[in-house]
Design a protein around this motif. Structure first.
Motif, PDB file in Angstrom:
ATOM      1  N   SER A 166       0.847  -1.179   0.000  1.00  0.00           N
ATOM      2  CA  SER A 166       0.000   0.000   0.000  1.00  0.00           C
ATOM      3  C   SER A 166       0.889   1.238   0.000  1.00  0.00           C
ATOM      4  N   THR A 169       4.643   0.446   0.181  1.00  0.00           N
ATOM      5  CA  THR A 169       5.212  -0.305   1.295  1.00  0.00           C
ATOM      6  C   THR A 169       4.496  -1.642   1.439  1.00  0.00           C
ATOM      7  N   THR A 171       2.766  -4.562   3.072  1.00  0.00           N
ATOM      8  CA  THR A 171       2.015  -4.645   4.323  1.00  0.00           C
ATOM      9  C   THR A 171       1.618  -6.059   4.708  1.00  0.00           C
ATOM     10  N   ARG A 172       1.627  -6.976   3.730  1.00  0.00           N
ATOM     11  CA  ARG A 172       1.147  -8.334   4.037  1.00  0.00           C
ATOM     12  C   ARG A 172       1.741  -9.320   3.047  1.00  0.00           C
TER      13      ARG A 172
END
Length: 352
Positions: A166, A169, A171-172
């Motif tokens: 996102s 970056t 995030t998961r």
């Protein structure tokens, strides 16, 4: 200065405020108000450094290399406004890039349009040799999904992984063994071979396992046709998810509910989407933007496809010499073919 670094400039060369990018179209990298196309050339069948090109206002410009260490740059490309300035940004996979001593762990790069901002490099939180991070990707606004289908995730050979970012970056990271994901990772599944991003979910194609997994608030598997080979080999999103396989294009609602599907005899199928609709380019030389009927369009070995508000582009990296991209004007029906002197596989990927 690079093209991207000076994308939003006035005719006399003075920089405008970044807010001028608010006048850009959703697929406008250079801020001229018109849709652009980005094209990848991985060079030497993905073993070379790779190159990216921008087709803007009928001209082809080579974009600056984001990293001299990149390998296979342009294997996949996407466009979206990652930093929110109004101009589209280019996202490109380089799946053969070495990362922290891990050979071919893979990387992806964000080349920002509209601002003098250096490229951003994305890699897996835990790079592994041969993972192929960047072999697939999908971009929607400031959201990016990146596949590493050859990742030995959870200790399982080439079971694959998917990484969500996102605003640039990560995030998961997701594998088939992640909590809430149906099924388990098995050798050579290649989870993440294909990706599509919807408003609130990502669809992950695992054609070697004949499955597609929709991951949002909860994860569910889309029901494939019985005995369907190569199901979910290519994906797209337009008011629902679009999945190819078995010579079919199957439609699903945002929640994975099946809709009526189109059937053709050709396989494989290349899919792309824009706000106006999705197009299917078949290996037997026809394309379709539903609900209109299929239309013939003979192009040699179509490999990649992109749809903008005004045009349909087909990449043909094997066209001699050095590959080509044919762009069909959807209003006039005119076709313009682009080539680059000295290119190797121009058209490996294309996005708009």
């Amino acid at each position: 200065m690079s093209l991207l670094a000076t994308a939003c400039t006035s005719p006399d060369g003075d920089r405008r405020p970044a807010a001028d990018c608010a006048k850009a179209s959703p697929r406008d990298v250079d801020g001229d108000g018109r849709d652009d196309l980005v094209v990848g050339d991985t060079e030497q069948w993905r073993s070379g450094p790779g190159a990216l090109y921008l087709i803007s206002a009928g001209k082809v410009t080579k974009l600056p290399a984001p990293d001299k260490e990149a390998r296979g740059l342009g294997a996949t490309v996407g466009m979206g406004d990652v930093d929110g300035d109004g101009c589209a940004d280019v996202v490109a996979g380089a799946p053969y890039t070495d990362v922290r001593g891990k050979q071919a762990a893979g990387a992806a790069y964000i080349l920002y349009g509209g601002q003098k901002k250096p490229p951003r490099k994305l890699v897996a939180p835990t790079p592994r040799p041969g993972a192929g991070f960047g072999e697939s990707l999908a971009v929607r606004g400031d959201q990016i999904a990146i596949g590493a289908p050859y990742d030995d995730a959870d200790g399982v050979t080439a079971s694959g992984s998917v990484h969500l970012a996102s605003k640039g970056t990560i995030t998961r990271s997701i594998t088939q063994n992640s909590p809430g994901i149906p099924g388990t990772g098995e050798p050579y599944d290649r989870f993440g071979t294909a990706l599509a991003l919807g408003p609130d979910a990502v669809l992950v194609g695992t054609p070697y396992k004949r499955t597609a997994t929709l991951i949002g608030e909860r994860a569910t598997r889309l029901q494939p046709p019985q005995s369907c080979r190569n199901y979910a080999a290519t994906l797209a999103y337009h008011r629902g998810y679009v999945v190819s396989g078995c010579g079919q294009v199957r439609l699903y609602a945002d929640d994975g509910t099946p809709k009526p599907h189109l059937i053709r005899k050709a396989n494989p199928t290349l899919l792309t989407a824009s706000p106006k609709g999705y197009a299917a380019v078949w290996s037997d030389g026809a394309w379709q933007m539903p609900p209109a009927a299929a239309r013939p369009w003979q192009q040699p070995e179509p490999w990649s496809v992109a749809l903008t508000e005004t045009s349909l582009a087909v990449g043909m990296p094997t066209a001699s010499p050095g590959g080509a991209v044919a762009v069909l004007d959807l209003k006039s029906g005119n076709i313009q073919t682009y080539r680059v002197a000295g290119s190797t596989q121009f058209g490996d990927s294309v996005s708009g």
